[in-house]
Design a protein around this motif. Structure first.
Motif, PDB file in Angstrom:
ATOM      1  N   THR A   1       3.110   8.008  14.640  1.00  0.00           N
ATOM      2  CA  THR A   1       1.454   7.830  14.966  1.00  0.00           C
ATOM      3  C   THR A   1       1.049   8.412  13.469  1.00  0.00           C
ATOM      4  N   THR A   2      -0.500   7.716  13.213  1.00  0.00           N
ATOM      5  CA  THR A   2      -1.104   8.110  11.897  1.00  0.00           C
ATOM      6  C   THR A   2      -2.294   8.317  12.092  1.00  0.00           C
ATOM      7  N   GLY A   3      -2.729   8.748  13.427  1.00  0.00           N
ATOM      8  CA  GLY A   3      -4.358   8.988  13.553  1.00  0.00           C
ATOM      9  C   GLY A   3      -5.090   7.702  13.476  1.00  0.00           C
ATOM     10  N   ASP A   4      -6.028   7.848  12.693  1.00  0.00           N
ATOM     11  CA  ASP A   4      -7.049   6.728  12.539  1.00  0.00           C
ATOM     12  C   ASP A   4      -6.891   5.810  11.138  1.00  0.00           C
ATOM     13  N   ALA A   5      -5.875   6.189  10.425  1.00  0.00           N
ATOM     14  CA  ALA A   5      -5.377   5.592   9.308  1.00  0.00           C
ATOM     15  C   ALA A   5      -4.538   4.578   9.780  1.00  0.00           C
ATOM     16  N   MET A   6      -4.296   3.288   8.995  1.00  0.00           N
ATOM     17  CA  MET A   6      -3.518   2.479   9.143  1.00  0.00           C
ATOM     18  C   MET A   6      -2.137   2.995   9.094  1.00  0.00           C
ATOM     19  N   GLY A   7      -1.941   3.785   7.864  1.00  0.00           N
ATOM     20  CA  GLY A   7      -0.772   4.635   8.039  1.00  0.00           C
ATOM     21  C   GLY A   7       0.432   4.329   6.884  1.00  0.00           C
ATOM     22  N   MET A   8       0.129   3.382   6.206  1.00  0.00           N
ATOM     23  CA  MET A   8       1.467   3.071   5.150  1.00  0.00           C
ATOM     24  C   MET A   8       1.535   4.184   4.369  1.00  0.00           C
ATOM     25  N   ASN A   9       0.548   4.829   3.920  1.00  0.00           N
ATOM     26  CA  ASN A   9       0.683   5.865   2.966  1.00  0.00           C
ATOM     27  C   ASN A   9       1.290   7.382   3.527  1.00  0.00           C
ATOM     28  N   MET A  10       0.536   7.560   4.640  1.00  0.00           N
ATOM     29  CA  MET A  10       1.311   8.749   5.453  1.00  0.00           C
ATOM     30  C   MET A  10       2.836   8.714   5.737  1.00  0.00           C
ATOM     31  N   VAL A  11       3.215   7.358   6.230  1.00  0.00           N
ATOM     32  CA  VAL A  11       4.625   7.381   6.733  1.00  0.00           C
ATOM     33  C   VAL A  11       5.516   7.299   5.586  1.00  0.00           C
TER      34      VAL A  11
ATOM     35  N   GLY B   1     -14.903   5.516  10.415  1.00  0.00           N
ATOM     36  CA  GLY B   1     -14.231   6.536  10.128  1.00  0.00           C
ATOM     37  C   GLY B   1     -13.498   7.285  11.310  1.00  0.00           C
ATOM     38  N   ALA B   2     -13.126   8.479  11.097  1.00  0.00           N
ATOM     39  CA  ALA B   2     -12.054   9.371  11.891  1.00  0.00           C
ATOM     40  C   ALA B   2     -12.842   9.654  13.037  1.00  0.00           C
ATOM     41  N   CYS B   3     -11.959   9.465  14.054  1.00  0.00           N
ATOM     42  CA  CYS B   3     -12.530  10.016  15.602  1.00  0.00           C
ATOM     43  C   CYS B   3     -12.294  11.436  15.715  1.00  0.00           C
TER      44      CYS B   3
ATOM     45  N   THR C   1      -9.263   3.023  10.479  1.00  0.00           N
ATOM     46  CA  THR C   1     -10.693   3.139  10.456  1.00  0.00           C
ATOM     47  C   THR C   1     -10.989   4.156   9.212  1.00  0.00           C
ATOM     48  N   VAL C   2     -10.032   4.609   8.478  1.00  0.00           N
ATOM     49  CA  VAL C   2      -9.875   5.721   7.504  1.00  0.00           C
ATOM     50  C   VAL C   2      -9.051   5.089   6.477  1.00  0.00           C
ATOM     51  N   GLY C   3      -9.289   5.502   5.136  1.00  0.00           N
ATOM     52  CA  GLY C   3      -8.487   5.010   3.962  1.00  0.00           C
ATOM     53  C   GLY C   3      -8.787   3.355   3.527  1.00  0.00           C
ATOM     54  N   GLY C   4      -8.109   3.292   2.433  1.00  0.00           N
ATOM     55  CA  GLY C   4      -8.014   1.920   1.863  1.00  0.00           C
ATOM     56  C   GLY C   4      -9.402   1.385   1.945  1.00  0.00           C
TER      57      GLY C   4
ATOM     58  N   ARG D   1      -1.345  15.890   8.753  1.00  0.00           N
ATOM     59  CA  ARG D   1      -1.826  16.818  10.093  1.00  0.00           C
ATOM     60  C   ARG D   1      -1.765  15.328  11.157  1.00  0.00           C
ATOM     61  N   PHE D   2      -1.885  14.100  10.740  1.00  0.00           N
ATOM     62  CA  PHE D   2      -2.065  13.243  11.578  1.00  0.00           C
ATOM     63  C   PHE D   2      -0.681  12.409  11.861  1.00  0.00           C
ATOM     64  N   ALA D   3       0.365  12.778  11.013  1.00  0.00           N
ATOM     65  CA  ALA D   3       1.588  11.909  10.926  1.00  0.00           C
ATOM     66  C   ALA D   3       2.508  12.597  12.101  1.00  0.00           C
TER      67      ALA D   3
ATOM     68  N   MET E   1       0.693  -1.227   0.065  1.00  0.00           N
ATOM     69  CA  MET E   1       0.035  -0.019   0.166  1.00  0.00           C
ATOM     70  C   MET E   1       0.720   1.160   0.043  1.00  0.00           C
ATOM     71  N   GLU E   2       1.407   1.387  -0.843  1.00  0.00           N
ATOM     72  CA  GLU E   2       2.244   2.921  -1.050  1.00  0.00           C
ATOM     73  C   GLU E   2       1.174   4.137  -1.444  1.00  0.00           C
ATOM     74  N   THR E   3       1.822   5.102  -1.555  1.00  0.00           N
ATOM     75  CA  THR E   3       1.103   6.467  -1.717  1.00  0.00           C
ATOM     76  C   THR E   3      -0.210   6.321  -2.453  1.00  0.00           C
ATOM     77  N   ARG E   4      -1.353   6.355  -1.902  1.00  0.00           N
ATOM     78  CA  ARG E   4      -2.535   6.380  -2.830  1.00  0.00           C
ATOM     79  C   ARG E   4      -3.511   7.526  -2.619  1.00  0.00           C
ATOM     80  N   ARG E   5      -3.057   8.665  -3.423  1.00  0.00           N
ATOM     81  CA  ARG E   5      -3.672  10.027  -3.314  1.00  0.00           C
ATOM     82  C   ARG E   5      -5.366   9.657  -3.567  1.00  0.00           C
ATOM     83  N   ARG E   6      -6.218  10.265  -2.906  1.00  0.00           N
ATOM     84  CA  ARG E   6      -7.632  10.040  -3.422  1.00  0.00           C
ATOM     85  C   ARG E   6      -8.102  11.144  -4.305  1.00  0.00           C
ATOM     86  N   PHE E   7      -8.358  10.939  -5.634  1.00  0.00           N
ATOM     87  CA  PHE E   7      -9.115  11.913  -6.322  1.00  0.00           C
ATOM     88  C   PHE E   7     -10.443  11.199  -6.633  1.00  0.00           C
TER      89      PHE E   7
HETATM   90  P1  ADP Z   1      -2.939   4.982   4.998  1.00  0.00           P
HETATM   91  O1  ADP Z   1      -1.736   5.642   5.167  1.00  0.00           O
HETATM   92  O2  ADP Z   1      -3.521   4.146   6.049  1.00  0.00           O
HETATM   93  O3  ADP Z   1      -2.871   4.252   3.418  1.00  0.00           O
HETATM   94  P2  ADP Z   1      -4.451   6.989   3.501  1.00  0.00           P
HETATM   95  O4  ADP Z   1      -3.449   8.047   3.507  1.00  0.00           O
HETATM   96  O5  ADP Z   1      -4.828   6.587   2.249  1.00  0.00           O
HETATM   97  O6  ADP Z   1      -4.210   5.996   4.847  1.00  0.00           O
HETATM   98  O7  ADP Z   1      -5.810   7.839   4.358  1.00  0.00           O
HETATM   99  C1  ADP Z   1      -5.693   8.546   5.248  1.00  0.00           C
HETATM  100  C2  ADP Z   1      -6.346   9.894   4.566  1.00  0.00           C
HETATM  101  O8  ADP Z   1      -7.696  10.105   5.908  1.00  0.00           O
HETATM  102  C3  ADP Z   1      -5.354  11.046   4.835  1.00  0.00           C
HETATM  103  O9  ADP Z   1      -5.628  12.032   3.664  1.00  0.00           O
HETATM  104  C4  ADP Z   1      -5.938  11.740   6.079  1.00  0.00           C
HETATM  105  O10 ADP Z   1      -5.596  13.128   5.973  1.00  0.00           O
HETATM  106  C5  ADP Z   1      -7.175  11.495   6.260  1.00  0.00           C
HETATM  107  N1  ADP Z   1      -7.685  11.591   7.694  1.00  0.00           N
HETATM  108  C6  ADP Z   1      -8.800  12.174   8.027  1.00  0.00           C
HETATM  109  N2  ADP Z   1      -9.121  11.911   9.425  1.00  0.00           N
HETATM  110  C7  ADP Z   1      -8.361  11.161   9.690  1.00  0.00           C
HETATM  111  C8  ADP Z   1      -7.697  10.784  11.056  1.00  0.00           C
HETATM  112  N3  ADP Z   1      -8.384  11.077  12.113  1.00  0.00           N
HETATM  113  N4  ADP Z   1      -6.733   9.982  11.195  1.00  0.00           N
HETATM  114  C9  ADP Z   1      -6.049   9.463  10.074  1.00  0.00           C
HETATM  115  N5  ADP Z   1      -6.147  10.059   8.647  1.00  0.00           N
HETATM  116  C10 ADP Z   1      -7.373  10.878   8.665  1.00  0.00           C
END
Ligand code: ADP
Length: 562
Positions: free
Chosen positions: A331-341, A505-507, A484-487, A308-310, A1-7
């Motif tokens: 830390t990656t918030g509610d995302a599993m986080g592979m893209n973010m990291v 979703g996001a908390c 709980t967000v992404g993917g 904002r979450f990394a 799961m590398e960078t996957r921007r959402r469009f």
């Molecule tokens: P992953 O890193 O798990 O592959 P993505 O980067 O695809 O996930 O999805 C996370 C997206 O959700 C980011 O664009 C992020 O800004 C957004 N987002 C919104 N709310 C949150 C949250 N609470 N925690 C993490 N990401 C969030």
């Protein structure tokens, strides 16, 4: 799961209800005649433009003549009569209109031509379906063609299957056409694979490419799992008979003993790029540079810009000759986080390159991360959420619900899960079947099922407590990778399962809380599963219950491949 921007999907409509191949609707309006704001005007836009242009020219001509006469007659220019006043207002009004109209059109054309350039760089992104290399596939050129023509073009290799979504502009229709093309090419049908009832637009560019249907998986519910004082009903997507029933029994034993408790020990997704230098000494220099606290602080600022979450927590370095592996943990918030990291790591690598221009980036992922592979680094240091979960099961519950004894459970756990796994050379596999529960919940809730590998790392401990009467059971799981967000979490079915768990979703109040809660629920469910399977083994019931739930009376001979 590398960078996957959402469009947003560029041109896909919601699924069409038609189930059979059909004539195609008329092609969408071309960009030249697409709906514009000016369409709302009472008269056509070109007439309005003409009107204002004439007004402008006539007023200017009139004013010029008047002023020429005034100069000849030595009348002061500022003494204006009504007709001049009207002409001046007309000039100003028509000028404002013409500047606004043509000015905006010019700016729009500049901006849109720039956007087109940007889009040209998007095909490799997982967010956008790759356009076909052939020049006649600019979107959505095939929309007006008959299905039969398109299928024939795909079968003949003239239209790439991957380009159907962008070329047709209808995801459902693209799947339907692709499916028929595959049937003709392979000579085999996909009759049992459903096509209808799925929103193919929802997976475009983020979950699955070139879809032809979807696989149905039953979802069972176990529970309630009483964990940290809350009730959870567990959605489990599985085709393994006994699994949901067994987890349900474990949940019952936990509930009747007062519930389980969990602690999140660590929350850090990792990505470890590998870089190479000319010498090992130079690689070591970068290692020491990264370990310097002030440098780390600077790098954190660079890294954290990715989202904002990394939030960068740590960089663990390992050196192999002149190669340096840097395991970034954040830390990656509610995302599993592979893209973010991964994005954060890229930022840091670009930054470090200024101070270490001789650094050769071999790979953004150097496997020291370690993603989707069994590895000691995850087992020891953790990845994603590290969770411990425990419960004390009362003696009478062990007897009544689990149909065994505390001493038998402790003995089987020691000999099977600890000694047995040790002689097997297990890596994180000191458990009975953690991966069964992890996979079922992962699939139901839209997690990446491949991360089941490290997410199932688990050591199950069982001890007799309270003078040997009750059972203390714990599962320690260092690398549960959930979001709980992404993917796949945003897809309708998966999102419904997350909703059932109260972690959709996001908390908003505390970013990351939903993902952490989901990780503890996974660990609590594993605890229930371990308790039940180990009891079945201790009581010698395993084969009996599997024969009951896994062996249906149906004739399976028809399922044979022909
Ligand atoms: P992953 O890193 O798990 O592959 P993505 O980067 O695809 O996930 O999805 C996370 C997206 O959700 C980011 O664009 C992020 O800004 C957004 N987002 C919104 N709310 C949150 C949250 N609470 N925690 C993490 N990401 C969030």
């Amino acid at each position: 799961m590398e960078t996957r921007r959402r469009f947003p999907p560029p041109s896909c409509t919601s699924p069409s209800p038609a189930s059979t191949l059909r004539s195609l609707p008329a092609a969408p309006r071309s960009s030249g005649d697409r709906i514009q704001a000016s369409d709302a005007l009472p008269i056509p836009i070109r007439h309005t433009n003409l009107l204002f242009s004439l007004l402008f020219v006539c007023s200017i001509v009139f004013l010029m003549r008047r002023w020429r006469d005034k100069v000849r007659e030595s009348i002061p220019l500022h003494a204006v009569d009504l007709s001049e006043l009207v002409s001046i207002i007309s000039v100003v009004a028509s000028l404002i209109y013409l500047i606004s109209f043509f000015g905006i059109a010019i700016v729009q054309s500049i901006v849109s031509s720039h956007e087109d350039e940007v889009d040209d760089f998007l095909p490799d992104s997982k967010m956008t379906p790759s356009p076909a290399p052939s020049s006649d596939l600019a979107m959505p050129v095939l929309a007006g063609r008959e299905d039969e023509d398109i299928i024939a073009a795909v079968v003949a290799g003239k239209t790439p299957s991957y380009a159907l979504e962008s070329a047709i502009g209808d995801c459902h229709r693209a799947a339907e056409i692709r499916r028929e093309a595959i049937r003709r090419i392979s000579g085999r049908g996909l009759d049992g694979l459903p096509l209808e009832g799925f929103d193919y637009g929802s997976i475009l560019g983020q979950c699955c490419e070139m879809p032809v249907g979807y696989v149905q998986l039953p979802v069972g519910i176990a529970g309630p799992l009483i964990l940290d004082g809350r009730e959870h009903y567990l959605p489990m997507a599985t085709t393994e008979g006994c699994l949901v029933a067994s987890t349900n029994r474990g949940c019952k034993a936990i509930a009747e003993s007062g519930g389980a408790a969990s602690v999140v020990l660590r929350d850090a997704m990792t990505r470890a790029p590998v870089v190479r230098f000319l010498t090992a000494a130079r690689a070591a220099e970068l290692k020491f540079f990264l370990e310097e606290p002030t440098n780390f602080d600077n790098l954190s600022v660079i890294f954290n810009r990715s989202s904002r979450f990394a939030r960068l927590q740590d960089i663990q370095c390992a050196l192999v000759g002149r190669n340096l592996y840097m395991r970034f943990c954040c830390t990656t918030g509610d995302a599993m986080g592979m893209n973010m990291v991964s994005k954060g790591v890229q930022n840091v690598l670009d930054y470090i390159q200024n101070d270490f221009p001789d650094m050769d980036v071999i790979s953004l992922s150097g496997n020291f991360c370690s993603d989707k592979k069994p590895s000691a680094v995850n087992w020891i240091l953790g990845r994603g959420k590290s969770v411990v979960c425990e419960a004390v099961i009362k003696e009478e519950v062990v007897k009544k619900v689990l149909k065994t004894s505390v001493s038998a459970l402790v003995e089987v756990n020691t000999i099977k899960n600890l000694a047995g796994s040790a002689i097997a050379g297990a890596l994180g596999g000191f458990n009975a079947h953690a991966s069964n529960i992890v996979s079922a919940i992962f699939i139901a809730t839209g997690q990446d099922p491949a991360q089941n590998v490290e997410s199932s790392h688990c050591i199950t401990m069982m001890e007799a407590v309270n003078d040997g009467k009750d059972l203390h059971i714990s599962v320690t799981m260092p690398s549960i990778e959930v979001g709980t967000v992404g993917g796949g979490t945003q897809l309708a079915s998966q999102s419904a399962c997350l909703d059932l768990l109260g972690v959709k979703g996001a908390c908003m109040e505390s970013p990351g809380a939903n993902a952490r809660l989901l990780a503890t629920i996974v660990a609590g469910s594993v605890l229930a599963g371990e308790l039940s399977l180990m009891s079945a083994l201790a009581a010698g019931q395993l084969v009996k219950s599997h024969m009951k739930y896994n062996r249906s009376c149906k004739d399976t001979s028809k399922a044979a491949s022909n």
